[in-house]
Enzyme design. Structure first.
Site: not given
Ligand SMILES: *Cc1c(COP(=O)(O)O)cnc(C)c1O
Length: 392
Positions: A49, A148, A269, A328
């Site tokens: 992802k 979630r 800064y 930046m």
């Molecule tokens: C992002 C995610 C993972 C992978 O998690 P990692 O901690 O990066 O290994 C697995 N399952 C779900 C549902 C996720 O959202």
């Protein structure tokens, strides 16, 4: 192009970019094989992802498929479509599910398997196929304690019946996600494991999946049929330190100037840092515009509440602390201890990679390796080393 070196342009001209990323696809494949080994009897998917955690879903997806990965997880249908373009065969799960018919159509067209997270999504996917006929796969996400995504446990049994009776949708995976896997002693792990084991009973014959990277480390009871590592593939620590994974990404910034400043002068800064000694300063072309977090500003610079030491770079064989605020486009590093000619304009400072562990860079910025990777900016010149080009 050198042999064994596959270069994929990011749009930046390597001679004009101020910062560069090297992504080692062989280290990525090695990390995948490590996760396969640690997953024991379970199959090992890859979570790609957010553009493979910022590293590019196309080169990463191809390299993982070449390493034997046959199952991928993305979050949105768009991400699945991008992966499908370079991978015709693999099973691609869409964690974000399908909220309406348009998303269902996109998943259908690209042959993606939606992970259904709510009764609404289940209805959308079943209705889509009821109108068109034919049996289609889906995955089901049950929430075992994160609040979630996912079906509440109480609705799961009813869902199982509805899906069975629909005759259009076949569940091929039942999954849940751990909230505290990175803390092996946390009681929540066993609690979620127990709930998941109970929910699975309602889906006989359907494969199960619970473990992310850290979950893999919790042991065989958490592996079920399929593990879902993400961060560990990209070199993040699956749990705690020391980090057993190979570094995949090296991020570097070009040194533009070396300045000399006197004790008592200030840097960056807000004039928040007053030098305590005469200092050599390497001015490097990296900043929060590149996703190099401002929270990594030098030690003692008051812009955060935590007391962690500021970030570091690595150049000429040594660690060099960040001076003052990250800006930046530009960040200053203290190279005084390296001696007068150790660093020159045109040299590269490592921000994280093989000398500075990505987890340490993340902690210095008050964040986690996931965010360091997914925030990597578009100005980096990106180089992909190894992978298929390297083995051919
Ligand atoms: C992002 C995610 C993972 C992978 O998690 P990692 O901690 O990066 O290994 C697995 N399952 C779900 C549902 C996720 O959202």
């Amino acid at each position: 192009m050198a042999e064994g070196l596959q270069t994929v342009e990011s749009g930046a001209d390597p001679m004009l970019a101020g910062c560069r990323l090297s992504v080692n696809l062989d280290a990525l494949a090695d990390n995948y094989r490590t996760m396969v080994r640690l997953s024991g009897k379970a199959k090992t998917a890859a979570v790609v992802k957010a553009d493979a955690y910022g590293l590019g879903v196309e080169p990463v997806g191809k390299a993982l498929a070449a390493a034997g990965c046959e199952r991928f997880f993305v979050t949105w249908p768009e991400e699945g479509i991008a992966l499908r373009r370079v991978d015709a065969k693999s099973e691609i799960f869409v964690l974000g599910g399908v909220l309406e018919e348009h998303a269902a159509a996109a998943c259908a067209e690209a042959n993606l398997v939606p992970v259904l997270n709510s009764p609404q999504e289940a209805t959308v996917w079943m209705e889509y196929w009821r109108k068109r006929g034919g049996r289609r796969p889906c995955a089901i996400h049950v929430d075992t304690g994160m609040n979630r995504l996912g079906f509440p446990v109480a609705d799961a049994a009813e869902l199982a019946v509805a899906i069975r009776e629909s005759h259009v949708v076949t569940p091929i995976l039942i999954m849940s996600h751990l909230a505290c896997a990175d803390d092996p002693r946390h009681p929540k792990n066993l609690e979620q494991l127990g709930i998941f084991n109970r929910v699975r009973q309602g889906f006989p014959g359907v494969e199960s999946s619970l473990a992310n990277s850290a979950g893999v480390m919790l042991g065989a009871a958490y592996h079920f049929d399929l593990t879902r590592p993400g961060i560990a593939l990209y070199g993040g620590a699956p749990a705690g330190m020391p980090n057993p994974m190979r570094a995949v990404v090296t991020a570097e910034a070009l040194v533009r100037q070396i300045r000399f400043a006197r004790a008592g002068e200030t840097v960056s800064y807000g004039a928040t840092l007053t030098l305590r000694r005469d200092t050599a300063i390497a001015v490097a072309s990296i900043g929060y515009g590149d996703g190099f977090h401002r929270c990594a500003s030098g030690s003692g610079v008051p812009l955060r509440e935590t007391s962690v030491a500021g970030g570091h770079g690595f150049v000429a064989g040594q660690r060099v602390p960040i001076l003052g605020r990250v800006t930046m486009d530009v960040t200053m590093f203290d190279t005084t201890d390296l001696g007068p000619d150790a660093v020159k304009p045109g040299d590269w400072i490592e921000l994280f990679g093989s000398n500075i562990d990505i987890e340490e860079a993340a902690i210095a910025a008050g964040t986690i390796s996931y965010e360091v990777l997914t925030d990597l900016g578009r100005r980096y010149y990106r180089r992909y080393v190894g992978g298929e080009a390297g083995s051919g």
